[in-house]
Design a protein around this motif. Structure first.
Motif, PDB file in Angstrom:
ATOM      1  N   GLN A  39       1.055  -1.230  -0.068  1.00  0.00           N
ATOM      2  CA  GLN A  39      -0.101   0.116   0.019  1.00  0.00           C
ATOM      3  C   GLN A  39       0.865   1.301   0.008  1.00  0.00           C
ATOM      4  OE1 GLN A  39      -2.952   0.384   3.341  1.00  0.00           O
ATOM      5  NE2 GLN A  39      -4.298   1.420   2.063  1.00  0.00           N
ATOM      6  N   VAL A  40       0.301   2.218  -0.653  1.00  0.00           N
ATOM      7  CA  VAL A  40       0.832   3.403  -0.798  1.00  0.00           C
ATOM      8  C   VAL A  40      -0.111   4.460  -0.283  1.00  0.00           C
ATOM      9  CG1 VAL A  40       2.880   2.874  -2.661  1.00  0.00           C
ATOM     10  CG2 VAL A  40       0.631   3.874  -3.311  1.00  0.00           C
ATOM     11  N   PRO A  41       0.402   5.566   0.121  1.00  0.00           N
ATOM     12  CA  PRO A  41      -0.383   6.566   0.535  1.00  0.00           C
ATOM     13  C   PRO A  41      -1.589   6.944  -0.537  1.00  0.00           C
ATOM     14  CG  PRO A  41       1.606   7.381   1.460  1.00  0.00           C
ATOM     15  CD  PRO A  41       1.678   5.962   0.492  1.00  0.00           C
ATOM     16  N   GLY A  42      -2.777   7.039   0.024  1.00  0.00           N
ATOM     17  CA  GLY A  42      -3.680   7.649  -1.158  1.00  0.00           C
ATOM     18  C   GLY A  42      -4.238   6.379  -2.079  1.00  0.00           C
ATOM     19  N   LYS A  43      -3.705   5.146  -2.013  1.00  0.00           N
ATOM     20  CA  LYS A  43      -4.248   4.203  -2.881  1.00  0.00           C
ATOM     21  C   LYS A  43      -4.607   3.023  -2.050  1.00  0.00           C
ATOM     22  CE  LYS A  43      -1.178   5.169  -7.019  1.00  0.00           C
ATOM     23  NZ  LYS A  43      -0.576   4.692  -7.871  1.00  0.00           N
ATOM     24  N   GLU A  44      -5.498   2.083  -2.636  1.00  0.00           N
ATOM     25  CA  GLU A  44      -6.013   0.902  -1.902  1.00  0.00           C
ATOM     26  C   GLU A  44      -4.827  -0.157  -1.827  1.00  0.00           C
ATOM     27  OE1 GLU A  44     -10.649   1.076  -3.221  1.00  0.00           O
ATOM     28  OE2 GLU A  44      -9.665  -0.564  -3.900  1.00  0.00           O
ATOM     29  N   ARG A  45      -4.987  -1.002  -0.743  1.00  0.00           N
ATOM     30  CA  ARG A  45      -4.138  -2.191  -0.690  1.00  0.00           C
ATOM     31  C   ARG A  45      -4.142  -3.203  -1.888  1.00  0.00           C
ATOM     32  NH1 ARG A  45      -3.600  -3.986   5.370  1.00  0.00           N
ATOM     33  NH2 ARG A  45      -3.442  -1.708   5.624  1.00  0.00           N
ATOM     34  N   GLU A  46      -3.007  -3.257  -2.500  1.00  0.00           N
ATOM     35  CA  GLU A  46      -2.847  -4.010  -3.671  1.00  0.00           C
ATOM     36  C   GLU A  46      -2.240  -5.457  -3.361  1.00  0.00           C
ATOM     37  OE1 GLU A  46      -0.403  -3.369  -7.765  1.00  0.00           O
ATOM     38  OE2 GLU A  46       0.465  -2.500  -6.078  1.00  0.00           O
ATOM     39  N   GLY A  47      -2.938  -6.416  -4.042  1.00  0.00           N
ATOM     40  CA  GLY A  47      -2.356  -7.826  -3.813  1.00  0.00           C
ATOM     41  C   GLY A  47      -1.354  -7.857  -4.595  1.00  0.00           C
ATOM     42  N   VAL A  48      -0.155  -8.779  -4.272  1.00  0.00           N
ATOM     43  CA  VAL A  48       1.385  -8.956  -4.749  1.00  0.00           C
ATOM     44  C   VAL A  48       1.157 -10.253  -5.046  1.00  0.00           C
ATOM     45  CG1 VAL A  48       3.730  -8.734  -4.624  1.00  0.00           C
ATOM     46  CG2 VAL A  48       2.220  -6.793  -3.718  1.00  0.00           C
ATOM     47  N   ALA A  49       1.230 -11.064  -4.359  1.00  0.00           N
ATOM     48  CA  ALA A  49       1.329 -12.534  -4.357  1.00  0.00           C
ATOM     49  C   ALA A  49       0.469 -13.509  -3.168  1.00  0.00           C
ATOM     50  CB  ALA A  49       2.640 -12.768  -4.471  1.00  0.00           C
ATOM     51  N   GLY A  92       6.403   0.979  -1.125  1.00  0.00           N
ATOM     52  CA  GLY A  92       5.082   0.996  -0.203  1.00  0.00           C
ATOM     53  C   GLY A  92       5.494   0.306   1.019  1.00  0.00           C
ATOM     54  N   VAL A  93       4.414   0.204   1.906  1.00  0.00           N
ATOM     55  CA  VAL A  93       4.407  -0.715   3.055  1.00  0.00           C
ATOM     56  C   VAL A  93       3.829  -2.007   2.621  1.00  0.00           C
ATOM     57  CG1 VAL A  93       3.264  -1.037   5.375  1.00  0.00           C
ATOM     58  CG2 VAL A  93       3.997   1.204   4.541  1.00  0.00           C
ATOM     59  N   TYR A  94       4.545  -2.991   2.899  1.00  0.00           N
ATOM     60  CA  TYR A  94       4.306  -4.214   2.560  1.00  0.00           C
ATOM     61  C   TYR A  94       3.657  -4.990   3.932  1.00  0.00           C
ATOM     62  CZ  TYR A  94       6.369  -4.172  -2.064  1.00  0.00           C
ATOM     63  OH  TYR A  94       6.491  -3.806  -3.211  1.00  0.00           O
ATOM     64  N   TYR A  95       2.381  -5.738   3.421  1.00  0.00           N
ATOM     65  CA  TYR A  95       1.600  -6.344   4.520  1.00  0.00           C
ATOM     66  C   TYR A  95       1.392  -7.836   4.302  1.00  0.00           C
ATOM     67  CZ  TYR A  95       0.122  -1.724   6.052  1.00  0.00           C
ATOM     68  OH  TYR A  95      -0.019  -0.319   6.464  1.00  0.00           O
ATOM     69  N   CYS A  96       1.588  -8.765   5.355  1.00  0.00           N
ATOM     70  CA  CYS A  96       1.288 -10.079   5.119  1.00  0.00           C
ATOM     71  C   CYS A  96      -0.078 -10.388   5.711  1.00  0.00           C
ATOM     72  CB  CYS A  96       2.363 -10.777   6.004  1.00  0.00           C
ATOM     73  SG  CYS A  96       2.078 -12.620   5.968  1.00  0.00           S
ATOM     74  N   ALA A  97      -0.940 -11.226   4.968  1.00  0.00           N
ATOM     75  CA  ALA A  97      -2.417 -11.336   5.305  1.00  0.00           C
ATOM     76  C   ALA A  97      -2.636 -13.013   5.115  1.00  0.00           C
ATOM     77  CB  ALA A  97      -3.114 -10.554   4.365  1.00  0.00           C
ATOM     78  N   ALA A  98      -3.341 -13.457   5.959  1.00  0.00           N
ATOM     79  CA  ALA A  98      -3.745 -14.953   6.094  1.00  0.00           C
ATOM     80  C   ALA A  98      -5.065 -15.010   6.197  1.00  0.00           C
ATOM     81  CB  ALA A  98      -2.887 -15.478   7.253  1.00  0.00           C
ATOM     82  N   VAL A  99      -5.419 -16.396   5.748  1.00  0.00           N
ATOM     83  CA  VAL A  99      -6.881 -17.190   5.959  1.00  0.00           C
ATOM     84  C   VAL A  99      -7.672 -16.200   5.143  1.00  0.00           C
ATOM     85  CG1 VAL A  99      -8.639 -17.862   7.445  1.00  0.00           C
ATOM     86  CG2 VAL A  99      -6.399 -17.495   8.368  1.00  0.00           C
ATOM     87  N   GLY A 100      -7.310 -16.254   3.810  1.00  0.00           N
ATOM     88  CA  GLY A 100      -8.073 -15.646   2.897  1.00  0.00           C
ATOM     89  C   GLY A 100      -8.093 -16.361   1.529  1.00  0.00           C
ATOM     90  N   GLY A 101      -7.846 -15.739   0.505  1.00  0.00           N
ATOM     91  CA  GLY A 101      -7.881 -16.409  -0.753  1.00  0.00           C
ATOM     92  C   GLY A 101      -7.713 -15.278  -1.819  1.00  0.00           C
ATOM     93  N   GLY A 102      -6.723 -15.790  -2.918  1.00  0.00           N
ATOM     94  CA  GLY A 102      -6.515 -14.853  -3.904  1.00  0.00           C
ATOM     95  C   GLY A 102      -5.811 -13.586  -3.442  1.00  0.00           C
ATOM     96  N   LEU A 103      -5.994 -12.390  -4.612  1.00  0.00           N
ATOM     97  CA  LEU A 103      -5.331 -11.226  -4.098  1.00  0.00           C
ATOM     98  C   LEU A 103      -6.390  -9.843  -3.769  1.00  0.00           C
ATOM     99  CD1 LEU A 103      -2.654 -11.226  -7.018  1.00  0.00           C
ATOM    100  CD2 LEU A 103      -2.367 -11.925  -4.533  1.00  0.00           C
ATOM    101  N   GLU A 104      -7.426 -10.507  -3.220  1.00  0.00           N
ATOM    102  CA  GLU A 104      -8.525  -9.524  -2.645  1.00  0.00           C
ATOM    103  C   GLU A 104      -8.278  -9.360  -1.133  1.00  0.00           C
ATOM    104  OE1 GLU A 104     -10.239  -8.456  -6.240  1.00  0.00           O
ATOM    105  OE2 GLU A 104     -10.835  -7.648  -4.260  1.00  0.00           O
TER     106      GLU A 104
END
Length: 121
Positions: A39-49, A92-104
């Protein structure tokens, strides 16, 4: 309590490489999707992988194809993001996320605090 802790962000010159790490705890590591977002300021969080820790299925956003590699070490409850040939647009700031699916982002339940990546030109 589920927890994700990212590390590895840094300031790097364009063309350089970084490896981000995400260590999880408090929930079963096997059997879920774990993903990296940025995520970068002013933009939505974007899936990377993202990677499925049970069968190893991997999905990349177009922005990182050919440059980024996601992998998991189930014995260490850790997911990595190897980023090569970095570009200023990767900042940007890179976030790790879990228990989901895909890049949403909306599909993920747990999030880390983020690690900052800055790519200078």
């Amino acid at each position: 309590e589920p927890q994700l802790v990212e590390s590895g962000g840094a300031l790097v010159q364009a063309g350089g490489s970084l490896r981000l790490s995400c260590v999880s705890s408090g929930f079963p590591f096997d059997g879920y999707a774990i993903a990296w977002f940025r995520q970068v300021p002013g933009k939505e969080r974007e899936g990377v992988a993202c990677i499925s820790t049970d069968d190893g299925r991997i999905l990349y956003a177009d922005s990182g194809k050919g440059r980024f590699t996601i992998s998991s070490d189930n014995a260490k409850n850790t997911v990595y993001l190897q980023m090569n040939n970095l570009k200023p647009d990767d900042t940007g700031v890179y976030y790790c996320a879990a228990v989901g699916g895909g890049l949403e982002a909306a599909l993920y339940d747990y999030w880390g605090q983020g690690t900052r990546v800055t790519v200078s030109s």
